[in-house]
Design a protein around this motif. Structure first.
Motif, PDB file in Angstrom:
ATOM      1  N   GLY A 235       0.802  -1.210   0.000  1.00  0.00           N
ATOM      2  CA  GLY A 235       0.000   0.000   0.000  1.00  0.00           C
ATOM      3  C   GLY A 235       0.835   1.260   0.000  1.00  0.00           C
ATOM      4  O   GLY A 235       2.057   1.227   0.106  1.00  0.00           O
ATOM      5  N   GLY A 236       0.144   2.386  -0.073  1.00  0.00           N
ATOM      6  CA  GLY A 236       0.825   3.664  -0.170  1.00  0.00           C
ATOM      7  C   GLY A 236       1.682   4.005   1.028  1.00  0.00           C
ATOM      8  O   GLY A 236       2.717   4.658   0.885  1.00  0.00           O
ATOM      9  N   THR A 237       1.270   3.565   2.193  1.00  0.00           N
ATOM     10  CA  THR A 237       2.048   3.856   3.399  1.00  0.00           C
ATOM     11  C   THR A 237       3.445   3.255   3.304  1.00  0.00           C
ATOM     12  O   THR A 237       4.429   3.867   3.715  1.00  0.00           O
ATOM     13  CB  THR A 237       1.330   3.310   4.642  1.00  0.00           C
ATOM     14  OG1 THR A 237       0.055   3.928   4.748  1.00  0.00           O
ATOM     15  CG2 THR A 237       2.133   3.581   5.901  1.00  0.00           C
ATOM     16  N   TYR A 238       3.520   2.069   2.750  1.00  0.00           N
ATOM     17  CA  TYR A 238       4.814   1.416   2.580  1.00  0.00           C
ATOM     18  C   TYR A 238       5.683   2.229   1.636  1.00  0.00           C
ATOM     19  O   TYR A 238       6.840   2.543   1.941  1.00  0.00           O
ATOM     20  CB  TYR A 238       4.594   0.007   2.025  1.00  0.00           C
ATOM     21  CG  TYR A 238       5.860  -0.714   1.633  1.00  0.00           C
ATOM     22  CD1 TYR A 238       6.357  -0.631   0.333  1.00  0.00           C
ATOM     23  CD2 TYR A 238       6.558  -1.496   2.549  1.00  0.00           C
ATOM     24  CE1 TYR A 238       7.503  -1.293  -0.039  1.00  0.00           C
ATOM     25  CE2 TYR A 238       7.710  -2.168   2.193  1.00  0.00           C
ATOM     26  CZ  TYR A 238       8.173  -2.057   0.886  1.00  0.00           C
ATOM     27  OH  TYR A 238       9.328  -2.719   0.522  1.00  0.00           O
ATOM     28  N   TYR A 239       5.170   2.602   0.502  1.00  0.00           N
ATOM     29  CA  TYR A 239       5.987   3.254  -0.520  1.00  0.00           C
ATOM     30  C   TYR A 239       6.375   4.670  -0.148  1.00  0.00           C
ATOM     31  O   TYR A 239       7.288   5.246  -0.745  1.00  0.00           O
ATOM     32  CB  TYR A 239       5.264   3.236  -1.867  1.00  0.00           C
ATOM     33  CG  TYR A 239       5.108   1.843  -2.415  1.00  0.00           C
ATOM     34  CD1 TYR A 239       3.870   1.222  -2.431  1.00  0.00           C
ATOM     35  CD2 TYR A 239       6.208   1.122  -2.859  1.00  0.00           C
ATOM     36  CE1 TYR A 239       3.732  -0.076  -2.896  1.00  0.00           C
ATOM     37  CE2 TYR A 239       6.077  -0.173  -3.329  1.00  0.00           C
ATOM     38  CZ  TYR A 239       4.837  -0.764  -3.337  1.00  0.00           C
ATOM     39  OH  TYR A 239       4.706  -2.048  -3.788  1.00  0.00           O
ATOM     40  N   SER A 240       5.704   5.243   0.816  1.00  0.00           N
ATOM     41  CA  SER A 240       6.054   6.586   1.245  1.00  0.00           C
ATOM     42  C   SER A 240       7.161   6.600   2.285  1.00  0.00           C
ATOM     43  O   SER A 240       7.614   7.671   2.687  1.00  0.00           O
ATOM     44  CB  SER A 240       4.823   7.293   1.811  1.00  0.00           C
ATOM     45  OG  SER A 240       4.403   6.662   3.008  1.00  0.00           O
ATOM     46  N   ASP A 241       7.585   5.437   2.723  1.00  0.00           N
ATOM     47  CA  ASP A 241       8.622   5.329   3.755  1.00  0.00           C
ATOM     48  C   ASP A 241       9.979   5.104   3.079  1.00  0.00           C
ATOM     49  O   ASP A 241      10.216   4.042   2.499  1.00  0.00           O
ATOM     50  CB  ASP A 241       8.299   4.179   4.692  1.00  0.00           C
ATOM     51  CG  ASP A 241       9.171   4.148   5.939  1.00  0.00           C
ATOM     52  OD1 ASP A 241      10.318   4.673   5.878  1.00  0.00           O
ATOM     53  OD2 ASP A 241       8.736   3.614   6.953  1.00  0.00           O
TER      54      ASP A 241
END
Length: 128
Positions: free
Chosen positions: A105-111
């Protein structure tokens, strides 16, 4: 290896297109890719990312509607088209690659901690 280019000094409201050329044994198509930026004295900030399949693209709120991430797997190049630039967009922009081919998900890729490969960055300065 990743090599960014396309940065420069522009005025508020202008557009700029950043490129990130990848080289190495694995094609860009095997990586999830992201753009991050860092201004002096500030933490690294997520801008945009795309899953390895290209099926999902994520943007930070400030980039949504103004920036567009795209990739050309045949050229092993990632792009960030930026429009309606603002002074607060001033930062050094980095592209990064995550070798995981598991869709997340997006949370992963924003880290930024999940990205393994990084370029040297390209400076974007937006004057008011």
């Amino acid at each position: 290896q990743l090599a960014e280019s396309g940065g420069g000094l522009v005025q508020a409201g202008d557009s700029l297109k950043l490129s990130c050329a990848a080289s190495g044994p694995r094609s860009l198509s095997n990586f999830a890719m992201g753009w991050f930026r860092q201004a002096p004295g500030k933490e690294r900030e997520f801008v945009a990312a795309q899953t390895w399949s290209g099926g999902n693209t994520y943007y930070t709120d400030s980039a949504q509607g103004r920036f567009t991430l795209a990739r050309d797997n045949a050229k092993d190049t990632l792009y960030l088209q930026m429009s309606s630039l603002k002074p607060e967009d001033t930062a050094r922009y980095y592209c990064a690659a995550d070798p995981s081919i598991i869709e997340r998900g997006g949370t992963y890729y924003s880290d930024y901690r999940y990205y393994v490969y990084w370029g040297q960055g390209t400076q974007v300065t937006v004057s008011s």
